[in-house]
Write a protein that holds these residues in place. Structure first.
Motif, PDB file in Angstrom:
ATOM      1  N   HIS A 172      -8.528  23.792  22.666  1.00  0.00           N
ATOM      2  CA  HIS A 172      -9.091  24.653  23.899  1.00  0.00           C
ATOM      3  C   HIS A 172      -9.143  25.995  23.157  1.00  0.00           C
TER       4      HIS A 172
ATOM      5  N   MET B 137      -4.513  17.994  27.774  1.00  0.00           N
ATOM      6  CA  MET B 137      -4.360  19.564  27.443  1.00  0.00           C
ATOM      7  C   MET B 137      -3.090  19.981  27.739  1.00  0.00           C
TER       8      MET B 137
ATOM      9  N   GLY C 165      -4.911  26.138  24.662  1.00  0.00           N
ATOM     10  CA  GLY C 165      -4.516  24.761  25.024  1.00  0.00           C
ATOM     11  C   GLY C 165      -4.785  23.920  23.808  1.00  0.00           C
TER      12      GLY C 165
ATOM     13  N   VAL D 293     -10.944  13.977  26.832  1.00  0.00           N
ATOM     14  CA  VAL D 293     -10.037  15.024  26.962  1.00  0.00           C
ATOM     15  C   VAL D 293      -9.952  15.509  28.621  1.00  0.00           C
TER      16      VAL D 293
ATOM     17  N   LEU E 290      -8.314  20.584  31.122  1.00  0.00           N
ATOM     18  CA  LEU E 290      -8.612  21.876  30.555  1.00  0.00           C
ATOM     19  C   LEU E 290      -8.564  22.777  31.761  1.00  0.00           C
TER      20      LEU E 290
END
Length: 133
Positions: free
Chosen positions: A77, A129, A95, A19, A22
């Protein structure tokens, strides 16, 4: 002399999801891997594989021994850690990301943009994201 056939060995894969992007370290990150065509309902799939972690601990996650096949990965997120995607006027406030990193236009991506073939062995998916608000 008796011969017994070996049980067929199902081909499996280890899927590693990374991932990226963020916007802060609030809350947690939730991942869901599904074979369902209705990938947005991943949480309703009893066969889905999930993981969740604090944003401060975000590292690649490996889902081991998945049967080969067609999959989709969803990432949320969850900035306030309430276990769901918060929205304002139908627009996500938190997100999200998908396998294949499709462009987001009006509404969620189509299944064919996020689904991928998981072949036996080691496979990686990098999810970037996206934040709309």
């Amino acid at each position: 002399m008796s011969l017994t056939a070996a049980a067929p060995h199902e081909a499996t894969a280890d899927l590693t999801v990374e991932v990226h992007g963020l916007r802060n370290v609030k809350g947690e990150v939730q991942l869901c891997v599904t074979q369902r065509r209705e990938f947005l309902k991943c949480d309703e799939d009893p066969a889905a594989r999930t993981a969740e972690m604090a944003t401060s601990d975000v590292a690649p996650v490996t889902f081991k021994a998945l049967p080969a096949g067609t999959y989709a990965v969803l990432v949320l997120h969850d900035e306030n850690a309430n276990g769901k995607m918060d929205k304002m006027l139908g627009i996500p406030k938190e997100g999200f990301g998908f396998s294949g990193n499709p462009k987001i236009r009006m509404g969620p991506p189509k299944a064919h943009h996020v689904r991928f073939e998981l072949e036996p062995g080691q496979v990686e998916q990098r999810v970037k994201m996206k934040y709309l608000l």
